[in-house]
Design an enzyme around this catalytic site. Structure first.
Site, PDB file in Angstrom:
ATOM      1  N   ARG A 163      38.764  94.194  32.638  1.00 25.50           N
ATOM      2  CA  ARG A 163      38.233  92.998  31.637  1.00 25.50           C
ATOM      3  C   ARG A 163      37.007  92.846  32.212  1.00 25.50           C
ATOM      4  O   ARG A 163      36.005  92.816  32.742  1.00 25.50           O
ATOM      5  CB  ARG A 163      38.855  91.979  31.591  1.00 25.50           C
ATOM      6  CG  ARG A 163      39.390  91.810  33.332  1.00 25.50           C
ATOM      7  CD  ARG A 163      39.684  90.348  34.090  1.00 25.50           C
ATOM      8  NE  ARG A 163      40.062  90.135  34.945  1.00 25.50           N
ATOM      9  CZ  ARG A 163      39.743  89.431  35.823  1.00 25.50           C
ATOM     10  NH1 ARG A 163      38.436  89.340  35.911  1.00 25.50           N
ATOM     11  NH2 ARG A 163      39.658  89.580  37.266  1.00 25.50           N
ATOM     12  N   LYS A 192      35.628  83.569  44.629  1.00 23.31           N
ATOM     13  CA  LYS A 192      34.748  83.253  44.010  1.00 23.31           C
ATOM     14  C   LYS A 192      34.246  81.929  43.225  1.00 23.31           C
ATOM     15  O   LYS A 192      34.402  81.616  42.936  1.00 23.31           O
ATOM     16  CB  LYS A 192      33.901  84.669  43.335  1.00 23.31           C
ATOM     17  CG  LYS A 192      34.026  85.424  43.558  1.00 23.31           C
ATOM     18  CD  LYS A 192      33.978  87.209  42.183  1.00 23.31           C
ATOM     19  CE  LYS A 192      34.380  88.256  42.632  1.00 23.31           C
ATOM     20  NZ  LYS A 192      34.444  89.006  41.633  1.00 23.31           N
ATOM     21  N   LYS A 201      46.524  99.121  42.579  1.00 23.08           N
ATOM     22  CA  LYS A 201      45.031 100.026  43.509  1.00 23.08           C
ATOM     23  C   LYS A 201      45.264 100.772  44.366  1.00 23.08           C
ATOM     24  O   LYS A 201      44.069 101.476  44.499  1.00 23.08           O
ATOM     25  CB  LYS A 201      44.915  98.139  44.597  1.00 23.08           C
ATOM     26  CG  LYS A 201      44.495  97.235  43.494  1.00 23.08           C
ATOM     27  CD  LYS A 201      43.506  95.826  44.550  1.00 23.08           C
ATOM     28  CE  LYS A 201      43.830  95.071  44.045  1.00 23.08           C
ATOM     29  NZ  LYS A 201      43.174  93.917  45.489  1.00 23.08           N
TER      30      LYS A 201
HETATM   31  P1  ADP Z   1      42.077  90.593  44.829  1.00 31.55           P
HETATM   32  O1  ADP Z   1      42.325  91.917  43.642  1.00 31.55           O
HETATM   33  O2  ADP Z   1      43.100  89.990  45.028  1.00 31.55           O
HETATM   34  O3  ADP Z   1      40.786  89.594  44.120  1.00 31.55           O
HETATM   35  P2  ADP Z   1      40.124  92.292  45.891  1.00 31.55           P
HETATM   36  O4  ADP Z   1      40.698  93.846  47.070  1.00 31.55           O
HETATM   37  O5  ADP Z   1      39.104  92.205  44.723  1.00 31.55           O
HETATM   38  O6  ADP Z   1      41.336  91.336  45.557  1.00 31.55           O
HETATM   39  O7  ADP Z   1      39.506  91.321  47.569  1.00 31.55           O
HETATM   40  C1  ADP Z   1      38.625  90.467  47.476  1.00 31.55           C
HETATM   41  C2  ADP Z   1      38.010  90.079  48.233  1.00 31.55           C
HETATM   42  O8  ADP Z   1      39.109  89.860  49.772  1.00 31.55           O
HETATM   43  C3  ADP Z   1      36.657  90.812  48.445  1.00 31.55           C
HETATM   44  O9  ADP Z   1      35.819  90.245  48.048  1.00 31.55           O
HETATM   45  C4  ADP Z   1      36.923  90.651  50.286  1.00 31.55           C
HETATM   46  O10 ADP Z   1      35.856  89.565  50.258  1.00 31.55           O
HETATM   47  C5  ADP Z   1      37.916  89.865  50.705  1.00 31.55           C
HETATM   48  N1  ADP Z   1      38.297  91.803  51.137  1.00 31.55           N
HETATM   49  C6  ADP Z   1      39.082  92.697  50.811  1.00 31.55           C
HETATM   50  N2  ADP Z   1      39.555  93.506  51.108  1.00 31.55           N
HETATM   51  C7  ADP Z   1      38.665  93.828  52.509  1.00 31.55           C
HETATM   52  C8  ADP Z   1      38.450  94.335  53.319  1.00 31.55           C
HETATM   53  N3  ADP Z   1      38.378  95.581  53.299  1.00 31.55           N
HETATM   54  N4  ADP Z   1      37.851  94.378  54.114  1.00 31.55           N
HETATM   55  C9  ADP Z   1      37.405  92.675  54.250  1.00 31.55           C
HETATM   56  N5  ADP Z   1      37.638  91.833  52.999  1.00 31.55           N
HETATM   57  C10 ADP Z   1      38.033  92.567  52.347  1.00 31.55           C
END
Ligand code: ADP
Length: 446
Positions: free
Chosen positions: A291, A237, A116
């Site tokens: 994906r 989700k 990431k």
């Molecule tokens: P993963 O790959 O574990 O799913 P993500 O980076 O996609 O992690 O983040 C998953 C969720 O976490 C996001 O949809 C959001 O709800 C929360 N999140 C991630 N980063 C932030 C942030 N900077 N501020 C607020 N919520 C966050």
């Protein structure tokens, strides 16, 4: 075109891929653990191969077994679905080295986006807006404190190898940063064998908006609009919809163009999702999934495009003939993720399914491998069905979803169907007035 595709997955997504292949006249090979011998995708596939015992590490993550299955069945491509090996760049290298086509992007693109920190650096270079935060990895508490003080609390500490909501910790102020920093690192190390973490500003009430893209590796790209996935529990989700009730047409065009340009510049191949947090009409990139995603049907319903078939076509080397002008959005779609869990405590509820009756009628789609008499095994993800509803407007979609949920019968195991029914009765949800924190509060207060 491929003659035979091996589906390296299980459950509803294995069935989903089988369906796409069938309609394209492509033969399918189901691989399964001993626990999944009676699965619907195994029954429907042209051939099936048992690849190991129930434990995922010995079956669905067992690369030598999967390669052997592809070789004995003479499969010319492998579809990885989502989860398991779908974002494992080493698997892609091994598949490719055996002369088999991996249906998805190159190993290099998977590697880049799976890290990431590197993904964010790449997106910044490509002109995609990101959440303000550390430049790269943070290795010491002193640096973490400095970065947090610079960007301002609250901050979130995230695992560079993160996924599935693991390895993420929020620090609300200087008194909690030490604990958040060390627990994020140890969780990341435990979950991913990699303790690299980075820091982002923790946005107070954003929506999770993601853009679906389809690209052919030759620079041709289309975006298929957004999905609003703000309804989450533990960063996972629960319900997704398209279009987002919060996005203006202008904002959609703006972010769609930015993303398409970036993906084209990368020469990315296949389907992919660029995830953003969206607050005060600004987008902030958080990660890219290289994906097919669980919630892809929402996009299929509003665009009429079969994403799995499109994915297979570009993997077979066909250039993308669609241009952005060909993509039209029609109506509204919502997907409910139904899991085998207690709807109140969320305790896992595997076991025998006695009755299984799915709703039907215009605009109702159910993606599920369940049937009466099926045994939900305790070893895997608890997702058992996706109910996807499409209608002309969001209001009609909610009415249709409500009646579809009423018709849905699953007995023998507990499911989250009642949670979705409750959610639909809520006025804020009905108005589309929610952000990424909303569902947790709703669950707490009901
Ligand atoms: P993963 O790959 O574990 O799913 P993500 O980076 O996609 O992690 O983040 C998953 C969720 O976490 C996001 O949809 C959001 O709800 C929360 N999140 C991630 N980063 C932030 C942030 N900077 N501020 C607020 N919520 C966050």
């Amino acid at each position: 075109m491929f003659e035979k595709i091996l589906i390296a997955n299980r459950g509803e997504i294995a069935l989903r891929v089988h369906r796409a292949c069938r309609e394209m006249g492509i033969k399918t090979v189901a691989v399964h653990s001993t626990a999944d011998a009676d699965a619907m995708d195994v029954r429907l596939a042209d051939e099936s191969v048992c690849i190991g015992p129930p434990s995922s590490t010995e079956s669905y993550l067992n690369i030598p077994s999967i390669i052997a299955a592809a070789e004995v069945t003479n499969s010319d491509a492998i579809h990885p679905g989502y989860g398991f090996l779908s974002e494992n760049a080493n698997f892609v290298d091994i598949v490719t080295a055996h002369g088999i086509k991996f249906i998805g992007p190159t190993a290099d693109h998977i590697r880049l986006m799976g890290d990431k920190i590197a993904a964010k650096e790449t997106m910044i270079k490509l002109g995609v807006p990101c959440v303000p935060g550390s430049e790269g990895e943070i290795t010491t508490l002193a640096d973490a404190e400095q970065v947090a003080a610079d960007i301002g609390y609250p901050v979130i500490i995230k695992a560079s190898a993160g996924g599935g909501g693991r390895g993420m910790k929020v620090a609300t102020g200087p008194d909690t940063i030490s604990e958040a920093f060390s627990s994020a690192r140890s969780e990341a190390n435990l979950a991913f064998g990699n303790d690299a973490v980075y820091i982002e500003k923790y946005l107070s009430g954003p929506r999770h908006i993601e853009i679906q893209i389809l690209a052919d590796g030759k620079g041709n790209v289309v975006h298929l609009g957004e999905r609003d996935c703000s309804l989450q529990r533990r960063h996972q989700k629960a319900l997704e919809e398209s279009p987002s009730p919060a996005l203006s047409d202008d904002a959609r065009v703006r972010i769609g163009e930015t993303v398409s340009k970036a993906i084209g510049d990368m020469k990315y191949e296949g389907v992919g999702t660029i995830e953003f947090l969206y607050e005060n009409d600004e987008f902030y990139f958080i990660e890219m999934n290289t994906r097919l995603q669980v919630e892809h049907p929402v996009t299929e319903m509003v665009t009429g495009i079969d994403l799995v078939q499109a994915q297979i076509n570009v993997a077979a080397g066909l250039p993308l003939t669609l241009t952005q002008k060909d993509i039209t959005f029609s109506g509204h779609a919502i997907e409910c993720r139904i899991t085998a869990e207690d709807p109140v405590t969320f305790a896992a509820s595997p076991g025998p399914v006695n009755e299984f009756h799915v709703p039907g009628g215009l605009g109702v789609r159910v993606d599920s491998g369940l049937y009466a008499g099926y045994m939900v095994p305790p070893y895997y993800d608890s997702l058992i069905a996706k109910l996807i509803v499409h209608a002309d407007s969001r209001e009609e979609c909610l009415l249709r979803l409500n009646r579809a949920l009423e018709e849905f019968v699953v007995s023998g195991i507990k499911t989250t169907l009642p949670l979705h029914q409750e959610l639909l009765q809520n006025e804020e949800f009905q108005k589309g007035d929610y952000n990424i924190h909303w569902l947790e509060k709703f669950i707490e207060n009901r």
